[in-house]
Design a protein around this motif. Structure first.
Motif, PDB file in Angstrom:
ATOM      1  N   HIS A  11       0.840  -1.208   0.000  1.00  0.00           N
ATOM      2  CA  HIS A  11       0.000   0.000   0.000  1.00  0.00           C
ATOM      3  C   HIS A  11       0.870   1.250   0.000  1.00  0.00           C
ATOM      4  N   LYS A  18       1.738   6.577  -6.855  1.00  0.00           N
ATOM      5  CA  LYS A  18       0.660   7.509  -7.207  1.00  0.00           C
ATOM      6  C   LYS A  18       1.136   8.950  -7.121  1.00  0.00           C
ATOM      7  N   PRO A  61      -6.599  -4.922 -12.452  1.00  0.00           N
ATOM      8  CA  PRO A  61      -7.502  -4.250 -11.494  1.00  0.00           C
ATOM      9  C   PRO A  61      -6.795  -3.172 -10.681  1.00  0.00           C
ATOM     10  N   VAL A  62      -5.552  -3.457 -10.241  1.00  0.00           N
ATOM     11  CA  VAL A  62      -4.822  -2.477  -9.430  1.00  0.00           C
ATOM     12  C   VAL A  62      -4.476  -1.256 -10.273  1.00  0.00           C
ATOM     13  N   ARG A  63      -4.038  -1.486 -11.534  1.00  0.00           N
ATOM     14  CA  ARG A  63      -3.685  -0.377 -12.419  1.00  0.00           C
ATOM     15  C   ARG A  63      -4.906   0.493 -12.713  1.00  0.00           C
ATOM     16  N   GLU A  64      -6.047  -0.138 -12.986  1.00  0.00           N
ATOM     17  CA  GLU A  64      -7.262   0.634 -13.286  1.00  0.00           C
ATOM     18  C   GLU A  64      -7.686   1.477 -12.084  1.00  0.00           C
ATOM     19  N   GLN A  65      -7.586   0.886 -10.882  1.00  0.00           N
ATOM     20  CA  GLN A  65      -7.942   1.642  -9.675  1.00  0.00           C
ATOM     21  C   GLN A  65      -6.980   2.803  -9.463  1.00  0.00           C
ATOM     22  N   LEU A  66      -5.677   2.547  -9.720  1.00  0.00           N
ATOM     23  CA  LEU A  66      -4.671   3.604  -9.574  1.00  0.00           C
ATOM     24  C   LEU A  66      -4.954   4.746 -10.541  1.00  0.00           C
ATOM     25  N   HIS A  68      -7.799   5.512 -11.901  1.00  0.00           N
ATOM     26  CA  HIS A  68      -9.052   6.162 -11.473  1.00  0.00           C
ATOM     27  C   HIS A  68      -8.778   7.155 -10.341  1.00  0.00           C
ATOM     28  N   ASP A  69      -7.969   6.731  -9.344  1.00  0.00           N
ATOM     29  CA  ASP A  69      -7.662   7.596  -8.205  1.00  0.00           C
ATOM     30  C   ASP A  69      -6.871   8.826  -8.645  1.00  0.00           C
ATOM     31  N   ASP A  72      -9.173  11.251 -10.443  1.00  0.00           N
ATOM     32  CA  ASP A  72      -9.999  11.948  -9.453  1.00  0.00           C
ATOM     33  C   ASP A  72      -9.203  13.034  -8.751  1.00  0.00           C
TER      34      ASP A  72
END
Length: 437
Positions: A11, A18, A61-66, A68-69, A72
């Motif tokens: 994390h 990020k 999934p982790v890349r897409e969430q990253l 997205h964040d 945002d």
């Protein structure tokens, strides 16, 4: 290394990645002139290139969430963006980096949304207020602002906010509520709605009273829909929230002082200025201070049909608040004179309340009927009577007329509104029986 430690380490690495990508993208964006329409697609392209340059391989999934964040964070309001996008959420409250609450359907709920640290909360606050020309720092630690969609924002930082920066966002309702929807929600009855409509169209001066978050502005928006199209309306607000549908509307908004504390424009100055704008109606989003006296004088000098809101828990309390605010004007007026101004200016007080369980209701409609000695006389026309509480904690009760017809009924009739006796609680079958006898 334990599983928990490994998870924590991963994390921390993701957060580091990020922030690294955000820094790269921000530098690239700052070096270009990007059209606002193309901004999102350009940022997405830069993000992809920046990620590829790191040679880091993340699962899909982790890349897409990253991604997205990061989007945002750069284009929206960070962790709050999903909450702002959720139409069922009416308010977002950040009590420091690790405590984020929402209001959904009148209920307060703690979310699992968190910020990395106080600095991230401050970045979101800055992103909101900087485009508006507002500032927040240790010398000016509080600020009111609004998002581009009209949502109302309040932020407080250190040293005033002890446990970290706080942020409260009252979301702007995308669809304009109608009086029929308020009836369907149980906020008001058909008879009450017909009565209020007649009062607005008859140019009565109306105050909407209620506590914080009780729905005063929403109700004011609904009432404004009854104003005829051929009237010139001037609205005055701290942060523009009212959405009038009429064509002939002038919207005025206060201005905060500059960094030197100069050139502020207050509600009071706008109320005074509005009198020189040939308004048929003046609508003040909320009175909080000395502008209350200017508003009353406007109502008493030909600007009938004006409306405003104020914070109070009951109609009688609303009059006391008005008295106090008039005294804040700096005019050395005797209390009796102020009360005479109130009694001659205000026709109706509508009490809006947020009852236990979260529902918003009109709990009282009261006529201001004049003076008796040194007291303002009030007559309640409609009221909410609580009968109990259901197993879920929601208030049970009835909205009903008191049986008293208002003294201003002749004014309603002169304006063309003949409201039936049943609206005020008369039993028609009893009346017919008496007539036959």
């Amino acid at each position: 290394m334990s599983l928990a430690e490994r998870s924590s380490s991963n994390h921390a690495e993701l957060i580091k990645l990020k922030n690294h990508l955000i820094g790269m993208i921000a530098r690239e964006v700052d070096s270009r002139e990007i059209d606002a329409v193309e901004r999102r697609s350009v940022v997405q392209q830069i993000l992809l290139q920046a990620y590829q340059s790191t040679r880091v391989q993340l699962s899909t999934p982790v890349r897409e969430q990253l991604f997205h964040d990061i989007l945002d964070e750069l284009l929206g309001f960070g962790p709050l963006q999903p909450l702002l996008d959720d139409e069922d959420i009416s308010e977002v409250m950040v009590n420091g980096a690790k405590k984020v609450y929402i209001e959904r359907k009148g209920k307060l709920i703690k979310t699992n949304v968190t910020f990395e640290n106080d600095e991230q909360v401050l970045r979101v606050i800055d992103r909101i207020i900087l485009p508006l020309g507002r500032r927040i720092d240790a010398d000016s630690p509080t600020v009111d602002a609004r998002l581009p969609d009209g949502s109302r924002v309040n932020a407080v930082i250190h040293p005033v906010s002890i446990d970290g920066p706080t942020l409260t966002i009252r979301k702007f309702q995308k669809g304009r509520l109608s009086i029929d929807q308020l009836i369907d929600f149980g906020s008001i009855t058909r008879g009450m709605a017909d009565f209020i409509r007649a009062c607005v169209m008859s140019r009565f001066n109306i105050i909407i009273s209620g506590g914080t978050g009780s729905g005063k502005t929403t109700l004011l928006n609904v009432l404004s829909g009854f104003i005829p199209e051929d009237e010139r309306i001037v609205t005055i607000e701290d942060a523009a929230e009212l959405r009038l549908q009429q064509d002939h509307v002038v919207r005025l908004e206060t201005k905060a002082p500059n960094i030197e504390g100069r050139y502020a424009v207050t509600i009071r100055e706008l109320v005074r200025n509005s009198l020189r704008m040939r308004p048929d109606r003046i609508i003040v989003g909320e009175v909080r201070g000395g502008e209350a006296l200017d508003m009353l004088q406007a109502m008493n000098t030909g600007h009938d049909g004006s409306m405003t809101t104020l914070h109070a828990n009951a109609p009688r309390d609303a009059l006391s608040r008005l008295e106090t605010m008039c005294l804040m004007s700096g005019m050395d007026l005797p209390l009796k004179v102020i009360r005479e101004q109130i009694a001659s200016a205000i026709d109706l007080i509508i009490q809006q309340s947020r009852v236990k369980g979260g529902a918003r209701k009109v709990t009282s409609i009261t006529e201001v009927s004049g003076m008796e000695g040194e007291m303002v006389v009030m007559t309640e026309i409609f009221r909410f009577e609580q009968t109990g509480v259901d197993p879920l904690g929601n208030v049970i009760g009835t909205l009903k007329p008191t049986g008293i017809r208002p003294l201003f009924t002749p004014r309603l009739e002169a304006a063309g509104f003949r409201l039936g006796p049943e609206i005020f609680g008369a039993n028609l079958s009893d009346m017919l029986g008496n007539r036959r006898r």
